[in-house]
Design an enzyme around this catalytic site. Sequence first.
Site, PDB file in Angstrom:
ATOM      1  N   CYS A 109      45.509  -0.969  27.841  1.00 39.83           N
ATOM      2  CA  CYS A 109      46.131  -2.265  28.116  1.00 39.83           C
ATOM      3  C   CYS A 109      46.408  -3.001  26.808  1.00 39.83           C
ATOM      4  CB  CYS A 109      45.239  -3.100  29.028  1.00 39.83           C
ATOM      5  SG  CYS A 109      45.928  -4.720  29.443  1.00 39.83           S
ATOM      6  N   CYS A 162      45.901  -6.765  27.055  1.00 36.54           N
ATOM      7  CA  CYS A 162      44.492  -7.170  27.016  1.00 36.54           C
ATOM      8  C   CYS A 162      43.912  -7.096  25.601  1.00 36.54           C
ATOM      9  CB  CYS A 162      43.642  -6.267  27.918  1.00 36.54           C
ATOM     10  SG  CYS A 162      44.260  -6.025  29.584  1.00 36.54           S
ATOM     11  N   ASP A 163      44.186  -6.007  24.895  1.00 35.55           N
ATOM     12  CA  ASP A 163      43.442  -5.689  23.674  1.00 35.55           C
ATOM     13  C   ASP A 163      44.257  -5.741  22.393  1.00 35.55           C
ATOM     14  OD1 ASP A 163      41.242  -5.198  25.318  1.00 35.55           O
ATOM     15  OD2 ASP A 163      41.783  -3.097  25.596  1.00 35.55           O
TER      16      ASP A 163
END
Length: 304
Positions: free
Chosen positions: A132, A135-136
């Site tokens: 992701c 997300c990261d």
Amino acid sequence: MYDTIIIGSGPAGLSAAVYAKRAQLNAVVVEKEYMGTGQIAESERVDNYLGLYGESGFDLGEKFREHAVSLGAQFYEGEAVKIVPEENFYNIFFSDDKSLRTKTVIYAAGANPRKLNIKGEVGFTGKGVSYCAVCDGAFYKNKTVAVIGGGDTALQDAILLSKTAETVYLIHRRDEFRANKTLQKTVMNTQNIKLILNAVPDQIIGDKKVTSIKVLHNNQEEVLDVDGVFVAIGTVPNSKLLEGVAILDDNNYVIADENGITSANGIFVAGDVRTKQLRQVVTAVSDGANCVMSAENYISNLGE
């Protein structure tokens, strides 16, 4: 007889549990793994959930679960293997031959990232291997990363990462991309995205964290020094239980919009397993809440 059975104890399922208790529905959360909180538990850090900046995925998942438990949510540990429609209710059968009856089902079984299945992938998941970029990606400012894939998601991830990372290697097994032409043009015009085509990932290498990735580039071994590897080769929805019960799309996601209403009366779907643009914790939590409202409306109309 339950008012609703919630299948899945990730953010979507736990959100549904909270809203079901607040609506005073007789509900139970079915979970395959004891005390589970879904894939969020595998995230090293979550920076994009409003108001809880910097939480680890494990801690955030535990907060979700504690919230549901504090309201009296019930849990049932078991693997659902079949959903059988009856007149105005559903029978849900489990792998141990037990069954539960319910007026409605909120299906929140999620989806799993498609894996590379190469050496080092499992060991470095959460330690440099991510599925992701949204997300990261922020953790790789001024670093070097690799994105694996050739579809829209992979190119979108590469473009997103290029805004913070120093260098982005975009690795694809073919010599051309499947992504739309606009994304391809943007990638070609982004200086810090380096294309590695006709290349197949072979091994992810590191010590405590990822340090490099080995690829077979034009059938020759090549090692790229990277700080992170983002895998973007698709996801696999956990929708098998609804095959033949509700309509799925060509990629086996359950067709439903934000209200969670599927083609099957009394079955509602929440989270990553449904058709949607963005698969994130915040949208999963929203889905769970919306499904409870849809289930309430459905139950109130039974027998009319």
